[in-house]
Design a protein around this motif. Structure first.
Motif, PDB file in Angstrom:
ATOM      1  N   LEU A   1      18.327  -1.408   3.952  1.00 43.20           N
ATOM      2  CA  LEU A   1      18.170  -2.708   3.302  1.00 43.20           C
ATOM      3  C   LEU A   1      19.309  -3.656   3.646  1.00 43.20           C
ATOM      4  O   LEU A   1      19.077  -4.846   3.886  1.00 43.20           O
ATOM      5  CB  LEU A   1      18.047  -2.535   1.791  1.00 43.20           C
ATOM      6  CG  LEU A   1      16.749  -1.870   1.326  1.00 43.20           C
ATOM      7  CD1 LEU A   1      16.766  -1.641  -0.181  1.00 43.20           C
ATOM      8  CD2 LEU A   1      15.532  -2.665   1.748  1.00 43.20           C
ATOM      9  N   ALA A   2      20.527  -3.159   3.696  1.00 45.22           N
ATOM     10  CA  ALA A   2      21.660  -4.018   4.064  1.00 45.22           C
ATOM     11  C   ALA A   2      21.479  -4.552   5.476  1.00 45.22           C
ATOM     12  O   ALA A   2      21.671  -5.743   5.739  1.00 45.22           O
ATOM     13  CB  ALA A   2      22.969  -3.240   3.949  1.00 45.22           C
ATOM     14  N   SER A   3      21.067  -3.694   6.379  1.00 44.54           N
ATOM     15  CA  SER A   3      20.858  -4.097   7.773  1.00 44.54           C
ATOM     16  C   SER A   3      19.655  -5.029   7.904  1.00 44.54           C
ATOM     17  O   SER A   3      19.709  -6.046   8.592  1.00 44.54           O
ATOM     18  CB  SER A   3      20.651  -2.852   8.634  1.00 44.54           C
ATOM     19  OG  SER A   3      20.302  -3.203   9.938  1.00 44.54           O
ATOM     20  N   GLU A   4      18.575  -4.708   7.213  1.00 44.04           N
ATOM     21  CA  GLU A   4      17.335  -5.485   7.315  1.00 44.04           C
ATOM     22  C   GLU A   4      17.515  -6.894   6.761  1.00 44.04           C
ATOM     23  O   GLU A   4      17.007  -7.862   7.329  1.00 44.04           O
ATOM     24  CB  GLU A   4      16.210  -4.760   6.573  1.00 44.04           C
ATOM     25  CG  GLU A   4      14.858  -5.370   6.737  1.00 44.04           C
ATOM     26  CD  GLU A   4      14.285  -5.245   8.140  1.00 44.04           C
ATOM     27  OE1 GLU A   4      13.181  -5.777   8.351  1.00 44.04           O
ATOM     28  OE2 GLU A   4      14.916  -4.646   9.034  1.00 44.04           O
ATOM     29  N   ARG A   5      18.217  -7.000   5.673  1.00 43.48           N
ATOM     30  CA  ARG A   5      18.406  -8.316   5.067  1.00 43.48           C
ATOM     31  C   ARG A   5      19.296  -9.220   5.916  1.00 43.48           C
ATOM     32  O   ARG A   5      19.255 -10.435   5.770  1.00 43.48           O
ATOM     33  CB  ARG A   5      18.955  -8.159   3.656  1.00 43.48           C
ATOM     34  CG  ARG A   5      17.878  -7.665   2.698  1.00 43.48           C
ATOM     35  CD  ARG A   5      18.384  -7.365   1.315  1.00 43.48           C
ATOM     36  NE  ARG A   5      17.259  -7.042   0.432  1.00 43.48           N
ATOM     37  CZ  ARG A   5      17.346  -6.220  -0.598  1.00 43.48           C
ATOM     38  NH1 ARG A   5      18.504  -5.643  -0.902  1.00 43.48           N
ATOM     39  NH2 ARG A   5      16.286  -5.976  -1.339  1.00 43.48           N
ATOM     40  N   ALA A   6      20.063  -8.639   6.820  1.00 43.01           N
ATOM     41  CA  ALA A   6      20.921  -9.428   7.710  1.00 43.01           C
ATOM     42  C   ALA A   6      20.290  -9.634   9.089  1.00 43.01           C
ATOM     43  O   ALA A   6      20.801 -10.394   9.898  1.00 43.01           O
ATOM     44  CB  ALA A   6      22.273  -8.727   7.875  1.00 43.01           C
ATOM     45  N   SER A   7      19.180  -8.986   9.336  1.00 41.56           N
ATOM     46  CA  SER A   7      18.557  -8.997  10.659  1.00 41.56           C
ATOM     47  C   SER A   7      17.541 -10.122  10.811  1.00 41.56           C
ATOM     48  O   SER A   7      16.854 -10.493   9.858  1.00 41.56           O
ATOM     49  CB  SER A   7      17.850  -7.659  10.896  1.00 41.56           C
ATOM     50  OG  SER A   7      17.164  -7.660  12.132  1.00 41.56           O
TER      51      SER A   7
ATOM     52  N   PHE B   1      10.740   1.228   7.628  1.00 44.43           N
ATOM     53  CA  PHE B   1      11.609   2.355   7.310  1.00 44.43           C
ATOM     54  C   PHE B   1      10.795   3.441   6.635  1.00 44.43           C
ATOM     55  O   PHE B   1      10.010   3.163   5.723  1.00 44.43           O
ATOM     56  CB  PHE B   1      12.719   1.888   6.368  1.00 44.43           C
ATOM     57  CG  PHE B   1      13.587   3.006   5.840  1.00 44.43           C
ATOM     58  CD1 PHE B   1      14.712   3.402   6.536  1.00 44.43           C
ATOM     59  CD2 PHE B   1      13.281   3.643   4.649  1.00 44.43           C
ATOM     60  CE1 PHE B   1      15.517   4.429   6.054  1.00 44.43           C
ATOM     61  CE2 PHE B   1      14.076   4.668   4.160  1.00 44.43           C
ATOM     62  CZ  PHE B   1      15.196   5.055   4.865  1.00 44.43           C
ATOM     63  N   PHE B   2      10.980   4.682   7.071  1.00 43.51           N
ATOM     64  CA  PHE B   2      10.396   5.824   6.369  1.00 43.51           C
ATOM     65  C   PHE B   2      11.215   7.069   6.668  1.00 43.51           C
ATOM     66  O   PHE B   2      11.521   7.363   7.827  1.00 43.51           O
ATOM     67  CB  PHE B   2       8.938   6.068   6.770  1.00 43.51           C
ATOM     68  CG  PHE B   2       8.357   7.263   6.058  1.00 43.51           C
ATOM     69  CD1 PHE B   2       8.168   7.242   4.680  1.00 43.51           C
ATOM     70  CD2 PHE B   2       8.052   8.409   6.746  1.00 43.51           C
ATOM     71  CE1 PHE B   2       7.670   8.341   4.014  1.00 43.51           C
ATOM     72  CE2 PHE B   2       7.544   9.513   6.085  1.00 43.51           C
ATOM     73  CZ  PHE B   2       7.349   9.486   4.718  1.00 43.51           C
ATOM     74  N   ALA B   3      11.561   7.759   5.609  1.00 46.45           N
ATOM     75  CA  ALA B   3      12.247   9.051   5.707  1.00 46.45           C
ATOM     76  C   ALA B   3      13.492   8.995   6.594  1.00 46.45           C
ATOM     77  O   ALA B   3      13.730   9.874   7.406  1.00 46.45           O
ATOM     78  CB  ALA B   3      11.282  10.123   6.206  1.00 46.45           C
ATOM     79  N   GLY B   4      14.265   7.933   6.430  1.00 50.34           N
ATOM     80  CA  GLY B   4      15.516   7.827   7.167  1.00 50.34           C
ATOM     81  C   GLY B   4      15.402   7.261   8.558  1.00 50.34           C
ATOM     82  O   GLY B   4      16.400   7.078   9.243  1.00 50.34           O
ATOM     83  N   HIS B   5      14.193   6.979   9.001  1.00 52.54           N
ATOM     84  CA  HIS B   5      13.970   6.468  10.357  1.00 52.54           C
ATOM     85  C   HIS B   5      13.543   5.007  10.312  1.00 52.54           C
ATOM     86  O   HIS B   5      12.740   4.612   9.468  1.00 52.54           O
ATOM     87  CB  HIS B   5      12.907   7.298  11.076  1.00 52.54           C
ATOM     88  CG  HIS B   5      13.296   8.735  11.227  1.00 52.54           C
ATOM     89  ND1 HIS B   5      14.188   9.174  12.174  1.00 52.54           N
ATOM     90  CD2 HIS B   5      12.935   9.822  10.513  1.00 52.54           C
ATOM     91  CE1 HIS B   5      14.351  10.473  12.050  1.00 52.54           C
ATOM     92  NE2 HIS B   5      13.604  10.901  11.044  1.00 52.54           N
ATOM     93  N   VAL B   6      14.043   4.225  11.248  1.00 49.85           N
ATOM     94  CA  VAL B   6      13.770   2.800  11.326  1.00 49.85           C
ATOM     95  C   VAL B   6      13.016   2.524  12.620  1.00 49.85           C
ATOM     96  O   VAL B   6      13.343   3.072  13.670  1.00 49.85           O
ATOM     97  CB  VAL B   6      15.086   1.992  11.299  1.00 49.85           C
ATOM     98  CG1 VAL B   6      14.822   0.516  11.489  1.00 49.85           C
ATOM     99  CG2 VAL B   6      15.826   2.246   9.999  1.00 49.85           C
ATOM    100  N   ARG B   7      11.997   1.666  12.516  1.00 50.57           N
ATOM    101  CA  ARG B   7      11.214   1.293  13.695  1.00 50.57           C
ATOM    102  C   ARG B   7      11.074  -0.222  13.733  1.00 50.57           C
ATOM    103  O   ARG B   7      10.610  -0.838  12.769  1.00 50.57           O
ATOM    104  CB  ARG B   7       9.833   1.940  13.636  1.00 50.57           C
ATOM    105  CG  ARG B   7       8.981   1.648  14.864  1.00 50.57           C
ATOM    106  CD  ARG B   7       7.668   2.346  14.786  1.00 50.57           C
ATOM    107  NE  ARG B   7       6.868   1.686  13.746  1.00 50.57           N
ATOM    108  CZ  ARG B   7       5.633   2.004  13.446  1.00 50.57           C
ATOM    109  NH1 ARG B   7       5.045   2.993  14.055  1.00 50.57           N
ATOM    110  NH2 ARG B   7       4.972   1.344  12.517  1.00 50.57           N
ATOM    111  N   ALA B   8      11.490  -0.826  14.854  1.00 44.55           N
ATOM    112  CA  ALA B   8      11.369  -2.276  15.022  1.00 44.55           C
ATOM    113  C   ALA B   8       9.900  -2.652  15.095  1.00 44.55           C
ATOM    114  O   ALA B   8       9.079  -1.918  15.638  1.00 44.55           O
ATOM    115  CB  ALA B   8      12.096  -2.729  16.279  1.00 44.55           C
TER     116      ALA B   8
END
Length: 130
Positions: free
Chosen positions: A14-20, A26-33
């Protein structure tokens, strides 16, 4: 030998996404652009959102298009193409950018996302209490 994939926490996501400027799921610790959409995909999503918005205009329902993040009970964070929430809308926190209780979720299928949208994402959407 493959490199280990680093998992991240929801708070880190969330910290990264809100600044991106680029959206990620996001699911289970994995992020997909998330990839950009074609013209036809965008038009279909817009027309669905507009039609729902017109139909629900005199109700307590709100229609959101592609920028409203949804969290499922299975902790999938994603951006459906169109989302409807009625009555008291519940958000994860004061940012009001993560909807917890949509009553309608629309994904416009494309060849690259159809399997995921009809499979794993569909299963996660069904975990929503609303």
């Amino acid at each position: 030998m493959t490199a280990a994939v680093k998992q991240i926490t929801v708070a880190e996501y969330l910290a990264s996404e809100r600044a991106s400027e680029v959206r990620h799921e996001f699911f289970a610790g994995h992020v997909r652009a998330m990839a950009g959409a074609s013209e036809s995909h965008t038009l279909v999503a817009h027309n669905v959102g507009r039609s729902l918005g017109n139909a629900l205009e005199a109700t307590s329902c709100r229609v959101y298009q592609s920028d409203m993040r949804v969290q499922t009970r299975s902790t999938l964070y994603c951006y459906p193409d169109v989302v409807v929430a009625c009555g008291q809308r519940r958000f994860e926190d004061d940012h009001q950018d993560i909807l917890l209780n949509p009553v309608v979720v629309v994904e416009v299928l494309s060849p690259s996302t159809e399997a995921s949208d009809r499979g794993q994402k569909f299963d996660h959407y069904q975990s929503l209490a609303s």
